[in-house]
Design an enzyme around this catalytic site. Structure first.
Site, PDB file in Angstrom:
ATOM      1  N   CYS A   1      20.458  36.679  63.495  1.00 24.86           N
ATOM      2  CA  CYS A   1      19.321  36.449  62.592  1.00 24.86           C
ATOM      3  C   CYS A   1      18.174  37.432  62.802  1.00 24.86           C
ATOM      4  CB  CYS A   1      18.824  35.008  62.709  1.00 24.86           C
ATOM      5  SG  CYS A   1      18.123  34.572  64.321  1.00 24.86           S
TER       6      CYS A   1
ATOM      7  N   CYS B   1      20.828  30.373  71.582  1.00 22.63           N
ATOM      8  CA  CYS B   1      19.943  29.677  70.642  1.00 22.63           C
ATOM      9  C   CYS B   1      20.340  28.211  70.515  1.00 22.63           C
ATOM     10  CB  CYS B   1      19.981  30.365  69.284  1.00 22.63           C
ATOM     11  SG  CYS B   1      18.890  29.605  68.054  1.00 22.63           S
TER      12      CYS B   1
END
Length: 381
Positions: free
Chosen positions: A217, A120
């Site tokens: 997440c 990410c």
């Protein structure tokens, strides 16, 4: 802008007043990035807050009422409103799925143990978001990561955070020199997370006591397997649990439910010796278990290397450094032997247990705080 020797550098390293220095702050809605934004705004910088909507927890978990990213977006927007700077929300869900989530699922199905937070940072935050910051004509982009950027004789260097307990260097090893020129990490020098929360309280931020996020997440309940089964229906297949000596000890419901080094929850009780997962054989659908000594690894093949040293990676036959093979492990002495600009063989001076394909191998200065980059552990074939 040419440097004027009579113009002092501001706290972000630019020879102009803070009011003329635009900085994009990547705001997750948590206390760290909120403090960065509030602190820079308080110093008079031209702050622009940007929050990325990367996922929908409800969709990830396939159930109603799941916590969603909207809470974090609300918290970030509230900080911006209270501190008086603009805030934008960018929909990056498709980019995030293509660049991070899909690889995460495929890697697990291939028997690896991926680290999506690194991907990410590499493929979304420090790539697309960084380009967005440039489009907004920002001088730099700041984040709430606990890591330090220091100027060396050859430019910006990456260094571990002052607080070893909060250090996030393992997750940022793939930051390139070009990105490092543009990035700023205002929290890296702080002695502790308590100091960050104290700053949040001083600025009156509502997120001062907000808990840290613990899970990936898009896997907020920590159940990786259920997310992968939803992303790749029918891809998880049962198979055998096999001892390293060839004995079949039981059955499993899918390789994705196991990780290298795992001991508990194997479902093969009643044995006289403690057994650990030593190999995941996806092709034969086997989970191979054995005694702890089989976990010890001395030689690690590494690829996709991002090198942050001052000299070319292949300029030496050997680099004597320390390496981390998991985020929770301390650095250990090692020798890196480059095979190309992006591949190497890493020899650990002391064998490590539980080295797993899909994890990162991060390179550290043995007697200092500098990070020399790192790469991805793979099987070597």
């Amino acid at each position: 802008m040419a440097l004027d020797s009579e113009t002092p550098l501001n706290s972000l390293g630019f020879a102009k007043p803070p009011s003329e220095t635009r900085v994009v702050v990547a705001m997750s809605g948590g206390v760290d990035s909120s403090v960065v934004a509030a602190h820079l705004a308080d110093q008079g910088y031209d702050v622009v807050g940007v929050t990325l909507q990367l996922y929908d927890h409800g969709a990830a978990l396939a159930k109603k009422g799941a916590c969603c990213a909207g809470i974090d977006i609300h918290d970030a927007r509230r900080v911006a409103e209270e501190r008086g700077f603009p805030h934008y929300v960018l929909d990056y869900e498709n980019i995030f799925k293509d660049a991070v989530i899909d690889e995460f699922a495929d890697s697990y199905l291939a028997g690896a143990t991926p680290v999506p937070c690194i991907r990410c940072n590499e493929r979304v935050k420090f790539k697309d978001l960084l380009e967005t910051a440039r489009d907004l004509e920002a001088d730099c982009m700041a984040t709430g990561h606990y890591i330090q950027r220091k100027m060396g004789t050859n430019g910006a260097e990456l260094h571990s955070a002052e607080d070893a307990n909060r250090d996030q260097s393992y997750f940022l090893f793939s930051t390139t020199p070009e990105q490092l020129d543009y990035l700023r990490f205002p929290l890296g020098h702080l002695p502790s997370k308590d100091a960050t929360r104290e700053m949040a309280a001083q600025y009156g931020l509502a997120v001062a006591d907000k808990p840290d996020s613990q899970d990936i997440c898009f896997v907020p309940d920590g159940n990786y397997a259920s997310v992968i089964e939803k992303l790749r229906p029918g891809a998880v297949e049962p198979g055998e649990i096999v001892h390293s000596d060839g004995r079949v000890l039981g059955q499993h419901n899918g390789v994705i439910h196991y990780t290298i080094g795992q001991r508990r929850g194997l479902g093969i009780g009643g044995l006289s010796e403690p057994l650990y997962v030593v190999k995941l054989d996806v092709d034969s659908k086997q989970v191979v278990v054995g005694p702890k000594e089989l976990l010890a690894t001395r030689t690690i093949p590494v690829r996709e290397i991002n090198w942050l040293g001052d000299e070319a990676f292949t300029s030496q036959k050997e680099w004597h450094v320390s390496v981390k093979v998991r985020s929770t492990r301390p650095p250990r002495e090692a020798i890196i032997r480059p095979l190309s600009d992006t591949t190497a063989e890493v020899e650990l001076l002391t064998p490590e247990e539980g080295v797993s394909p899909g994890q990162a191998c991060v390179f550290y200065e043995s007697d200092g705080s500098r990070i020399f980059g790192g790469g991805w552990i793979w099987r070597g074939y």
